[in-house]
Design an enzyme around this catalytic site. Structure first.
Site, PDB file in Angstrom:
ATOM      1  N   GLU A  42      13.981  -1.324  14.594  1.00 23.13           N
ATOM      2  CA  GLU A  42      12.825  -1.131  13.712  1.00 23.13           C
ATOM      3  C   GLU A  42      12.525   0.356  13.629  1.00 23.13           C
ATOM      4  O   GLU A  42      12.414   1.031  14.641  1.00 23.13           O
ATOM      5  CB  GLU A  42      11.621  -1.909  14.267  1.00 23.13           C
ATOM      6  CG  GLU A  42      10.274  -1.573  13.667  1.00 23.13           C
ATOM      7  CD  GLU A  42      10.212  -1.723  12.146  1.00 23.13           C
ATOM      8  OE1 GLU A  42       9.627  -0.837  11.508  1.00 23.13           O
ATOM      9  OE2 GLU A  42      10.750  -2.703  11.593  1.00 23.13           O
ATOM     10  N   ARG A 188      -4.784  -6.640  -4.315  1.00 22.41           N
ATOM     11  CA  ARG A 188      -4.843  -7.571  -3.188  1.00 22.41           C
ATOM     12  C   ARG A 188      -6.137  -7.301  -2.448  1.00 22.41           C
ATOM     13  O   ARG A 188      -6.382  -6.166  -2.041  1.00 22.41           O
ATOM     14  CB  ARG A 188      -3.685  -7.251  -2.243  1.00 22.41           C
ATOM     15  CG  ARG A 188      -2.837  -8.446  -1.916  1.00 22.41           C
ATOM     16  CD  ARG A 188      -1.929  -8.218  -0.761  1.00 22.41           C
ATOM     17  NE  ARG A 188      -1.248  -6.927  -0.706  1.00 22.41           N
ATOM     18  CZ  ARG A 188       0.039  -6.790  -0.456  1.00 22.41           C
ATOM     19  NH1 ARG A 188       0.796  -7.846  -0.319  1.00 22.41           N
ATOM     20  NH2 ARG A 188       0.588  -5.611  -0.337  1.00 22.41           N
ATOM     21  N   ASP A 304      14.265  -9.193   1.321  1.00 18.57           N
ATOM     22  CA  ASP A 304      13.951  -8.258   0.235  1.00 18.57           C
ATOM     23  C   ASP A 304      15.051  -7.230   0.002  1.00 18.57           C
ATOM     24  O   ASP A 304      15.105  -6.611  -1.058  1.00 18.57           O
ATOM     25  CB  ASP A 304      12.647  -7.506   0.538  1.00 18.57           C
ATOM     26  CG  ASP A 304      11.421  -8.354   0.226  1.00 18.57           C
ATOM     27  OD1 ASP A 304      11.588  -9.439  -0.344  1.00 18.57           O
ATOM     28  OD2 ASP A 304      10.297  -7.924   0.552  1.00 18.57           O
TER      29      ASP A 304
END
Length: 433
Positions: A42, A188, A304
């Site tokens: 990550e 959002r 994605d």
């Protein structure tokens, strides 16, 4: 005999998963629970999933349940979906969630992410390295090169490095992806229970186990409760006025939002009125073209990185989790590390067409939802009424029974094993000729 859905790997692999989002962690768990050794890389200094609510559709929930992910305690079960007209909020359709497909739940993205992390990292053979930003890959040696010069090698590299994937252009030998703007952007927002209860017109909505979709000219809104009715999640899709670029999400303007939805149902204008000025996020909605391939050698893309989803049919996270399930099933069925490239080809065969169909259904759904008022809109609203009586397909794919069947009854692990079996049979026939 092919592997059962939960069976241990015949050949435990050293797998590198690039990216610690929902797709990456789900892939690490899917492989780790079958006995593979997994390292998750990550780039951020710590794992963080931002964002707001997402839906856990049955095709995703089925896999999470099978993998023992404790997400349900943080999820909210939906019992029905209401479709309302923009101007007066009149009900166009009210669709009960059919439990025959499985539960339809909503969850805060961070809660799902945390539940996946907890489960994946409880396995001794899964480890997470933060601050590990992958900048390059070596296809010949199946290794990744990090920004700080470290090199990590494995048997297989699975790139869940998102919409701005560094690995995708290396697989495609192409840095350019022709992104097609949909013409929409989305706000959002999340309101607290207290903010909802303070208003007579909103009070009911926070405690109901339902999602509401308002549809109007050029715009639509989806809203539903989260975290056991403690939060109310709202996504407002509207024409892109050129305020947002392709970068992630940016701060949106409350004033623009008020102007955009002036004249809408009082519940909508009240929701917007109650948002804190600095709590509006906005993002541009782009359609990404299908890729030529998702794999090269022993390296493959997922989530994605290869099929970014538009939010019109609520399948983004679900399709990434399906990828994870397919990878776990297929890579556990091979009898030699030499079969990894073929296994990744079978993964692509099992997933690519389906994920791309879901991508496209999102694009089509947008058109039906955003019709201007007039004859076509009246015809569409009549179709909603007929669909509720079972006499027509619904104009909204998200609640259409036929589409739901295709989306929700799919078992990605089963489908992957079947594809891999067919792939092997075909190749052994060729070998015997």
């Amino acid at each position: 005999m092919h592997a059962q859905k939960g069976e241990q790997a015949k050949v435990p692999l050293n797998a590198i998963v690039v990216g610690g989002g929902i797709g990456g962690i789900a892939t690490a768990l899917s492989l780790g629970r079958r006995g593979h050794n997994v390292v998750i890389l990550e780039s951020a200094p710590k794992l963080m999933e931002v964002g707001a609510g997402i839906q856990v559709s049955p095709n995703m929930g089925r896999l999470l349940d099978r993998w023992g992910v404790a997400y349900r305690e943080k999820a909210t079960l939906l019992q029905q979906i209401d479709i309302r007209r923009w101007q007066d909020g009149s009900l166009l359709a009210c669709i009960p969630c059919n439990p025959a497909h499985g539960d339809q739940l909503t969850i805060h993205r961070a809660d799902l992410h945390n539940a996946l992390i907890e489960k994946a990292l409880s396995l001794p053979n899964v480890q997470l390295l933060v601050n590990s930003h992958v900048v390059d890959v070596n296809f010949d040696k199946t290794e990744v090169i990090l920004a700080d010069g470290r090199v990590i090698s494995g048997d297989v590299v699975l790139a869940a490095d998102g919409i701005k994937s560094n690995i995708r252009p290396k697989i495609l030998n192409d840095n350019t992806i022709k992104v097609q703007p949909t013409g929409d952007a989305a706000y959002r927002i999340t309101l607290s229970r207290e903010e909802m209860l303070a208003h007579p017109v909103l009070r009911d909505m926070i405690d109901q186990s339902r999602a509401t979709r308002w549809i109007g000219p050029g715009c639509h809104i989806v809203a539903y409760p989260l975290r056991n009715h403690e939060l109310f999640n709202v996504v407002l899709v509207h024409p892109d006025r050129g305020t947002v670029d392709d970068m992630w999400t940016i701060k949106g303007s409350k004033k623009d939002m008020i102007d955009e939805y002036a004249g809408w149902d009082e519940r909508v204008t009240q929701i917007i009125a109650n948002v804190q000025d600095d709590a509006v996020m906005e993002w541009k909605l782009n359609l990404y073209p299908p890729l030529r391939t998702w794999t090269k050698g022993s390296i493959a893309l997922l989530g994605d990185a290869c099929h970014p989803m538009l939010p019109y049919v609520a399948q983004g996270a679900a399709q990434a989790v399906e990828d994870a399930g397919a990878l776990g099933a297929i890579l556990s069925s091979i009898s030699s590390k030499l079969d990894i490239p073929a296994a990744l080809q079978a993964y692509q065969s099992s997933r690519k067409e389906r994920a791309e169909q879901v991508q496209q259904s999102g694009k089509l759904n947008r058109i039906a939802l955003h019709l201007p008022d007039g004859p076509e809109q009246l015809q569409r609203d009549e179709m909603f009424r007929l669909a509720m009586q079972g006499n027509s397909e619904s104009p909204d794919r998200w609640i259409d029974e036929k589409t739901r069947k295709i989306l929700w009854e799919h078992d990605a692990e089963e489908a992957a094993l079947k594809t891999f079996q067919e792939y092997q049979n075909k190749h052994s026939r060729v070998a015997n000729l």
